[in-house]
Design an enzyme around this catalytic site. Structure first.
Site, short mmCIF file in Angstrom:
data_model
loop_
_atom_site.label_atom_id
_atom_site.label_comp_id
_atom_site.label_asym_id
_atom_site.label_seq_id
_atom_site.Cartn_x
_atom_site.Cartn_y
_atom_site.Cartn_z
N LEU A 141 59.81 -74.96 -56.36
CA LEU A 141 58.97 -75.07 -55.16
C LEU A 141 57.52 -74.92 -55.57
CD1 LEU A 141 58.81 -75.01 -51.95
CD2 LEU A 141 58.69 -72.53 -52.17
N HIS A 152 49.60 -58.43 -39.44
CA HIS A 152 49.41 -59.14 -40.71
C HIS A 152 50.44 -58.64 -41.74
CE1 HIS A 152 46.01 -61.04 -39.00
NE2 HIS A 152 45.21 -59.99 -39.03
N ASP A 179 50.38 -68.45 -37.35
CA ASP A 179 49.51 -67.90 -36.31
C ASP A 179 50.26 -66.92 -35.41
OD1 ASP A 179 47.11 -67.58 -35.03
OD2 ASP A 179 47.28 -69.40 -33.82
C1 IPE Z 1 44.12 -70.58 -38.14
O1 IPE Z 1 44.41 -69.61 -37.20
C2 IPE Z 1 43.94 -69.94 -39.48
C3 IPE Z 1 45.13 -69.31 -40.05
C4 IPE Z 1 46.32 -69.30 -39.54
C5 IPE Z 1 44.90 -68.67 -41.30
P1 IPE Z 1 43.31 -69.02 -36.23
O2 IPE Z 1 43.97 -68.02 -35.38
O3 IPE Z 1 42.13 -68.55 -37.02
O4 IPE Z 1 42.86 -70.32 -35.41
P2 IPE Z 1 42.19 -70.46 -33.97
O5 IPE Z 1 40.94 -69.63 -33.99
O6 IPE Z 1 43.17 -69.94 -32.99
O7 IPE Z 1 41.94 -71.93 -33.82
C1 IPE Z 2 47.24 -65.51 -38.08
O1 IPE Z 2 47.34 -64.60 -37.04
C2 IPE Z 2 46.72 -64.89 -39.34
C3 IPE Z 2 45.33 -65.22 -39.66
C4 IPE Z 2 44.58 -66.08 -39.03
C5 IPE Z 2 44.76 -64.54 -40.80
P1 IPE Z 2 46.09 -64.24 -36.14
O2 IPE Z 2 45.37 -63.08 -36.76
O3 IPE Z 2 45.26 -65.42 -35.89
O4 IPE Z 2 46.80 -63.75 -34.82
P2 IPE Z 2 46.37 -64.09 -33.32
O5 IPE Z 2 46.24 -65.58 -33.24
O6 IPE Z 2 45.07 -63.40 -33.08
O7 IPE Z 2 47.48 -63.56 -32.50
MG MG Z 3 45.26 -66.88 -34.44
#
Ligand code: IPE
Ligand code: IPE
Ligand code: MG
Length: 227
Positions: free
Chosen positions: A122, A28, A11
């Site tokens: 792995l 990303h 995240d």
């Molecule tokens: C969870 O992250 C999903 C992934 C890391 C793929 P999100 O950023 O979508 O989760 P919330 O919305 O903060 O709970």
């Molecule tokens: C995690 O990073 C990747 C996915 C959920 C695909 P985020 O895109 O959720 O990044 P933040 O949480 O908005 O910073």
């Molecule tokens: Mg996120």
């Protein structure tokens, strides 16, 4: 050393990018490089299975532009990494729904899964269009009367030993709810694009220092320490 299962909620890509004045998609892209680093570091840390949360069912609610970019990046990751996985003994597998993913991405996934099926160093599982609640419900419906803790675990995958979430959030966001019943959790403020093999090693160290009790009383050494 017993080999264990680590799951990571990757995240913070968006916040990392915005903090640098970049578009979220750049986060990303940098996140994909972090995936490469942890996959490389994992086997030597004793990790047997690594499950990475790459795209949740709820992530479909993001702007179409971001979703399309993420799907493209996932495809590119598979194109670039499948051979490296093969070389490094990494078995790649996707968990989650496939029927809503773009067809070319599904073809790449199946190709990677087929090519790396025999690899044993792995087991890398990518959670794509994933929801733990859905996985549990689907399994319950499929198993019907045959549902037991054992058949569930067999259907869903091994219990998680260590769950890591980056970016400072401390929640599961519908990830591996069944499998995390006794997972040790490590939350780090680091944004996913900054996460390194060293960070993974640090989390694994912290995990090894924990006293996992599974409902029992504290081990003698632990009891002595806290007495
Ligand atoms: C969870 O992250 C999903 C992934 C890391 C793929 P999100 O950023 O979508 O989760 P919330 O919305 O903060 O709970
Ligand atoms: C995690 O990073 C990747 C996915 C959920 C695909 P985020 O895109 O959720 O990044 P933040 O949480 O908005 O910073
Ligand atoms: Mg996120």
């Amino acid at each position: 050393m017993e080999r264990f299962h680590v799951a990571i909620i990757m995240d913070g890509n968006g916040r990392w990018a915005l903090g640098r004045g970049l578009p979220r998609v750049a986060g990303h892209r940098a996140g994909a490089a972090a995936v490469r680093r942890v996959v490389e570091a994992a086997p030597d840390l004793g990790i047997k299975t690594l499950t990475l949360y790459a795209f949740s069912e709820d992530n479909w609610t993001r702007p179409a532009r971001e979703v399309t970019a993420l799907m493209k990046l996932l495809g590119r990751y598979l194109v670039e990494e499948t051979d490296r996985c093969l070389k490094n003994g990494v078995r790649l597998e996707a968990i989650g729904r496939r029927d809503r993913l773009p067809a070319p991405l599904v073809a790449l996934l199946e190709d990677a899964e087929r090519k790396t099926a025999h690899c044993r160093r792995l087991h890398l599982r990518l959670a794509l269009d994933y929801s733990a609640r859905r996985a549990i419900l689907d399994t319950a419906l499929r198993l019907g009367n045959l549902a037991t803790e054992e058949t569930f675990t067999e259907a869903l995958g091994p219990d998680v030993d260590l769950l890591i979430r980056t970016s400072g959030e401390q929640r599961l966001s519908d990830f591996l709810l069944w499998e995390c019943a006794y997972a040790e959790m490590v939350f780090t403020p680091r944004m996913w694009p900054m996460f390194t093999g060293e960070d993974l090693a640090e989390a694994v160290d912290a995990f090894h220092r924990r006293d996992r009790r599974f409902g029992r009383i504290a081990s003698e050494s632990d009891a002595r320490r806290t007495a």
